[in-house]
Design a protein around this motif. Structure first.
Motif, PDB file in Angstrom:
ATOM      1  N   ASN A 241     -35.712 -50.051 -41.501  1.00 13.19           N
ATOM      2  CA  ASN A 241     -34.540 -49.195 -41.623  1.00 13.19           C
ATOM      3  C   ASN A 241     -34.179 -49.012 -43.098  1.00 13.19           C
ATOM      4  O   ASN A 241     -33.857 -47.903 -43.542  1.00 13.19           O
TER       5      ASN A 241
ATOM      6  N   ASP B 271     -37.446 -55.138 -38.440  1.00 12.88           N
ATOM      7  CA  ASP B 271     -36.810 -53.866 -38.078  1.00 12.88           C
ATOM      8  C   ASP B 271     -35.779 -53.441 -39.126  1.00 12.88           C
ATOM      9  O   ASP B 271     -35.656 -52.259 -39.457  1.00 12.88           O
TER      10      ASP B 271
ATOM     11  N   THR C  85     -35.505 -42.018 -36.493  1.00 10.95           N
ATOM     12  CA  THR C  85     -36.514 -43.073 -36.381  1.00 10.95           C
ATOM     13  C   THR C  85     -37.936 -42.513 -36.359  1.00 10.95           C
ATOM     14  O   THR C  85     -38.906 -43.262 -36.277  1.00 10.95           O
TER      15      THR C  85
END
Length: 582
Positions: free
Chosen positions: A301, A297, A87
């Motif tokens: 990703n 989100d 991340t």
């Protein structure tokens, strides 16, 4: 060794239960007494097995931390906070720069003044490196075959050694930095955390199949059934048929599950809209789903970890398909595979009976012929019955009849247990429909554009020639910005390489149309100077403007001001523009 140990325990229990049954033959009509005597015998026998061997639960992360602490004694792995390296957006804190002089050193010094010592090329190199190491370690874990061989902490040592070797090789290559120790630690911990469930699930399958205590406990009712047949004076052929039936249950279930998984994979490749084409088709459905969900989100990703997102998408699609189609497709396939396997097993039993009668053989010859004929369908061999005395079996027609009756019960039992929850759990990872499809779609190029992070569409991994895509993206969604104003960029790669704008690179400022001269990851990309683009990414920038600005701590102002005409695009416009993918 474990196979032999399990077979030994199992066959010893068969023989001891037979001895007990012969002692209690005079009480054959008193089932309460028989049950009490058997339970006592069983508890004593299992206690002996428990003392000899047990396959213990495992703690992957404990083993990882211990090995890391032993190798790097100066670092207390348990006490330091690790970061999920998958991340991380900026790797500057993970590196030391190699010493340079001249222009290259001056450029680095200026970069350090502004708090960022890595160029986009460096960030792209590190991101690609992390992704590849994670992918290769996944392959290593699969090669360990844990579901069949069990877990050993030496596997973790192999993974760590491999990661260390890859880190060293990367540093020695044509890069401008070396990694701090923290990078290696976080990379190992992040990879092992991601693999934790896969390893644990595979070890659970191994333990359930091979742990003597767990395995034998599951067989309690089956042993009791054989015990009662001995007590009631059943013939040797009947009891031998019962033993064979018990031995076949596990292999039959695995065979049926694997065949059903393969059939489902083929059906989804034909009938599931998102999975019935090439990777471009799959990509189109991923983008459509992202637009429908409007989850920022998930978009991040997808943009930064495309392979992970593709795997997750396929797993969701397969899970949904199995749930929605269970009664109309999955269960019928299961029953059809059960029927076919039952026919093959009975054909093998019948032909073995004929073979013995023609050759005037014994039960040993029957068993050898039978196991040879079903070995292509089941993981089964002659030694699975080693240790069980069966020399007195002589009525092979009766044995065949017993097999037919018992086999029907097996198939009915397997069918009754089959549902959406047991199906994936009972299968090793490599045989699951989602993993088969992931393996199919992931064997391709995963190199991302150094400007906008779109993934090369070549279907061959490590292919010759340049990387390319039909459509690039607005580079600002990758965090790219105009260095003079620190504004997120609203240009698209194909527009930029037709312009005189410049970008920073390790060797100086280059115009986008000269991007190949910057070397490194830029050299291998073919970006045509055209004005073809997708409405999709313009809609995305407008829809998630605030989220992007917060995520990258920069704004779409000044040079990066979003054109008013982009704001007129609707989500439906964005989805419809995806038709250009095909």
């Amino acid at each position: 060794m474990i196979d032999d140990q399990r077979t030994h325990h199992e066959n010893t229990l068969y023989e001891k239960s037979k001895e007990l049954a012969l002692k209690l033959k005079h009480k054959a009509n008193d089932e309460e007494t028989l049950k009490k005597e058997f339970d006592l015998f069983w508890e004593q026998s299992v206690k002996i097995i428990t003392n000899t061997s047990t396959i213990r639960d495992i703690d992957i992360m404990r083993d990882v931390r211990k090995i890391l602490s032993d190798v790097y004694e100066s670092v207390s792995v348990d006490q330091r906070e690790s970061r999920d390296i998958f991340t991380v957006l900026n790797y500057s804190e993970y590196v030391h720069l190699k010493k340079y002089t001249g222009i290259k050193g001056s450029i680095r010094s200026v970069k350090q003044m502004y708090g960022s010592i890595l160029f986009k090329q460096d960030e792209a190199q590190i991101s690609l490196f992390i992704t590849d190491v994670a992918h290769q370690t996944d392959r290593m874990i699969q090669s360990f075959n844990i579901s069949k061989m069990g877990y050993n902490n030496s596997y973790i040592q192999q993974l760590i050694d491999y990661i260390k070797t890859r880190v060293t090789e990367h540093e020695e290559g044509q890069v401008n930095y070396v990694f701090k120790n923290q990078f290696f630690m976080d990379l190992v911990l992040s990879i092992c955390k991601r693999a934790n469930k896969m390893i644990t699930d595979q070890h659970r399958l191994f333990r359930d199949t091979n742990d003597p205590v767990m395995y034998v406990e599951k067989k309690r009712e089956e042993y009791y059934s054989i015990f009662l047949k001995y007590c009631l004076g059943s013939t040797s052929a009947v009891i031998f048929g019962e033993i064979v039936y018990q031995k076949l249950k596990e292999p039959i279930e695995q065979s049926v599950y694997k065949k059903t998984a393969r059939d489902l994979t083929d059906e989804m490749r034909s009938n599931c809209e998102s999975l019935n084409g090439n990777r471009s088709n799959l990509e189109k459905h991923i983008l459509k789903t992202l637009a429908e969900q409007e989850d920022f989100d998930k978009y991040m990703n997808y943009i930064h970890k495309p392979r992970d997102h593709l795997k997750s998408f396929i797993r969701d699609e397969v899970s949904r398909f199995i749930t929605d189609q269970f009664s109309v497709s999955v269960l019928p396939k299961m029953k059809e595979n059960i029927k076919l396997l039952q026919q093959k097993i009975m054909k093998a039993a019948h032909e073995s009976t004929e073979h013995v009668q023609v050759n005037r053989g014994d039960v040993g010859l029957w068993w050898k012929s039978f196991t040879q004929q079903i070995s292509d369908e089941l993981i089964f061999s002659e030694k699975d019955l080693s240790g069980v005395k069966h020399d007195d079996v002589d009525d092979f027609n009766l044995l065949e009849d017993v097999m037919r009756r018992e086999l029907t019960d097996i198939m009915s039992e397997i069918s009754s247990r089959f549902n959406t929850e047991t199906f994936p759990v009972k299968l090793d990872y490599k045989f699951r429909p989602d993993e088969l499809l992931i393996d199919l779609f992931c064997q391709c190029c995963w190199v991302q554009c150094p400007f906008c992070k779109v993934v090369c569409t070549n279907t061959i991994e490590n292919h010759d020639g340049d990387h390319s895509v039909p459509f690039h993206r607005v580079t600002g969604i990758n965090g790219s910005y105009y260095s003079s104003a620190q504004n997120l960029c609203t240009d698209i790669c194909t527009n930029l390489v037709a312009s005189d704008q410049c970008f920073n690179s390790p060797d100086g400022r280059f115009k986008y149309r000269e991007y190949r001269r910057a070397g490194g990851v830029y050299v291998k990309w073919s970006i045509s100077p055209d004005f073809f683009d997708l409405t999709y990414w313009k809609w995305f920038v407008c829809r998630f403007q605030n989220d992007l600005e917060k995520y990258y701590n920069k704004t779409f102002d000044g040079y990066g001001k979003i054109p008013d005409k982009w704001r007129r695009y609707s989500k439906q416009d964005a989805i419809e523009s995806l038709s250009q993918y095909m």
